[in-house]
Design a protein around this motif. Sequence first.
Motif, PDB file in Angstrom:
ATOM      1  N   VAL A 139     -13.613   4.351  -4.005  1.00  0.00           N
ATOM      2  CA  VAL A 139     -15.110   4.827  -3.730  1.00  0.00           C
ATOM      3  C   VAL A 139     -15.904   3.245  -4.717  1.00  0.00           C
ATOM      4  CG1 VAL A 139     -16.514   5.083  -6.416  1.00  0.00           C
ATOM      5  CG2 VAL A 139     -14.009   6.520  -5.388  1.00  0.00           C
ATOM      6  N   LYS A 140     -14.743   1.899  -5.429  1.00  0.00           N
ATOM      7  CA  LYS A 140     -15.054   0.719  -5.569  1.00  0.00           C
ATOM      8  C   LYS A 140     -16.047  -0.069  -5.234  1.00  0.00           C
ATOM      9  CE  LYS A 140     -12.794  -1.669  -8.580  1.00  0.00           C
ATOM     10  NZ  LYS A 140     -11.927  -2.241  -8.904  1.00  0.00           N
ATOM     11  N   ARG A 141     -15.276   0.149  -3.261  1.00  0.00           N
ATOM     12  CA  ARG A 141     -15.632  -0.593  -1.840  1.00  0.00           C
ATOM     13  C   ARG A 141     -17.463  -0.015  -1.653  1.00  0.00           C
ATOM     14  NH1 ARG A 141     -11.474   0.976   1.097  1.00  0.00           N
ATOM     15  NH2 ARG A 141      -9.481  -1.307   0.886  1.00  0.00           N
TER      16      ARG A 141
ATOM     17  N   VAL B 161      -4.203   9.214  -4.945  1.00  0.00           N
ATOM     18  CA  VAL B 161      -5.723   8.590  -6.560  1.00  0.00           C
ATOM     19  C   VAL B 161      -6.626   6.738  -6.646  1.00  0.00           C
ATOM     20  CG1 VAL B 161      -4.102   8.739  -8.189  1.00  0.00           C
ATOM     21  CG2 VAL B 161      -6.338   9.837  -8.431  1.00  0.00           C
ATOM     22  N   LEU B 162      -4.884   6.094  -6.706  1.00  0.00           N
ATOM     23  CA  LEU B 162      -5.353   4.644  -6.723  1.00  0.00           C
ATOM     24  C   LEU B 162      -6.139   4.341  -5.231  1.00  0.00           C
ATOM     25  CD1 LEU B 162      -2.741   3.612  -8.885  1.00  0.00           C
ATOM     26  CD2 LEU B 162      -4.436   4.882 -10.116  1.00  0.00           C
TER      27      LEU B 162
ATOM     28  N   TYR C 197      -8.940   4.925 -13.817  1.00  0.00           N
ATOM     29  CA  TYR C 197      -8.821   3.428 -13.391  1.00  0.00           C
ATOM     30  C   TYR C 197      -8.702   2.262 -12.432  1.00  0.00           C
ATOM     31  CZ  TYR C 197      -4.656   6.985 -13.047  1.00  0.00           C
ATOM     32  OH  TYR C 197      -3.882   7.859 -13.484  1.00  0.00           O
ATOM     33  N   LYS C 198     -10.392   2.625 -12.603  1.00  0.00           N
ATOM     34  CA  LYS C 198     -11.176   1.869 -11.580  1.00  0.00           C
ATOM     35  C   LYS C 198     -11.283   0.158 -12.551  1.00  0.00           C
ATOM     36  CE  LYS C 198     -15.209   1.591 -14.887  1.00  0.00           C
ATOM     37  NZ  LYS C 198     -15.498   0.064 -14.969  1.00  0.00           N
ATOM     38  N   ASP C 199     -10.821   0.089 -13.456  1.00  0.00           N
ATOM     39  CA  ASP C 199     -10.177  -1.318 -14.113  1.00  0.00           C
ATOM     40  C   ASP C 199      -8.873  -1.502 -13.730  1.00  0.00           C
ATOM     41  OD1 ASP C 199     -13.047  -2.159 -14.523  1.00  0.00           O
ATOM     42  OD2 ASP C 199     -13.108  -0.435 -16.912  1.00  0.00           O
ATOM     43  N   ASP C 200      -8.256  -0.808 -13.153  1.00  0.00           N
ATOM     44  CA  ASP C 200      -6.450  -1.503 -13.758  1.00  0.00           C
ATOM     45  C   ASP C 200      -6.025  -1.543 -11.674  1.00  0.00           C
ATOM     46  OD1 ASP C 200      -6.304  -1.462 -16.050  1.00  0.00           O
ATOM     47  OD2 ASP C 200      -6.398   0.729 -16.574  1.00  0.00           O
TER      48      ASP C 200
ATOM     49  N   GLN D 257       0.642  -1.485   0.204  1.00  0.00           N
ATOM     50  CA  GLN D 257      -0.238  -0.049   0.215  1.00  0.00           C
ATOM     51  C   GLN D 257       0.930   1.035  -0.223  1.00  0.00           C
ATOM     52  OE1 GLN D 257      -3.568   0.123   2.926  1.00  0.00           O
ATOM     53  NE2 GLN D 257      -3.270   2.397   2.602  1.00  0.00           N
ATOM     54  N   ASN D 258       2.298   1.187   0.652  1.00  0.00           N
ATOM     55  CA  ASN D 258       2.666   2.518   1.138  1.00  0.00           C
ATOM     56  C   ASN D 258       3.399   2.954  -0.091  1.00  0.00           C
ATOM     57  OD1 ASN D 258       2.785   2.334   3.930  1.00  0.00           O
ATOM     58  ND2 ASN D 258       4.355   1.584   3.637  1.00  0.00           N
TER      59      ASN D 258
END
Length: 148
Positions: A26-28, A19-20, A55-58, A13-14
């Motif tokens: 947002v997806k959650r 933004v990603l 970026y939602k599909d990546d 995660q770091n």
Amino acid sequence: MQNEQKKYYVVTQNAIPEVLLKVVEVKRLLEGKNPPSVMEATDQVGISRSSFYKYKDDIFEFHENVRGKTITFLIEMRDEPGLLSDVLMIVAKSRANILTIHQSIPVSGMASTSISVQVMPETGDVTEMMDQIDAMDGVKSLRILGAE
């Protein structure tokens, strides 16, 4: 247009730009019981709708895409009686299927152990399983070697 092959990376995660991480949030939100609109969800986490759609599909959380796959991870741990057993108990409680275990001969009180597990449909949250192992007293590090 060239026929490019997709490449996948496993990063912590770091290493991920903010933004990603917000796209994942947002997806959650959109997967919840009473999901907001995309506009409401992006406003709530503080990104633009265009960033979300770009970026939602990546990007996805690791556990979202591992069902039916084999994950191999490497654990650096102290050479202590029962520690490997405790690690395997966490895997068993997560209902992942252990395929292989290989532990090196300990050097200076530390052993490298690679474990391959098959993620089954009934397996719990793989990220949580790995976090529990990584947080154990005696475990120095845990890293994913591959997922197939």
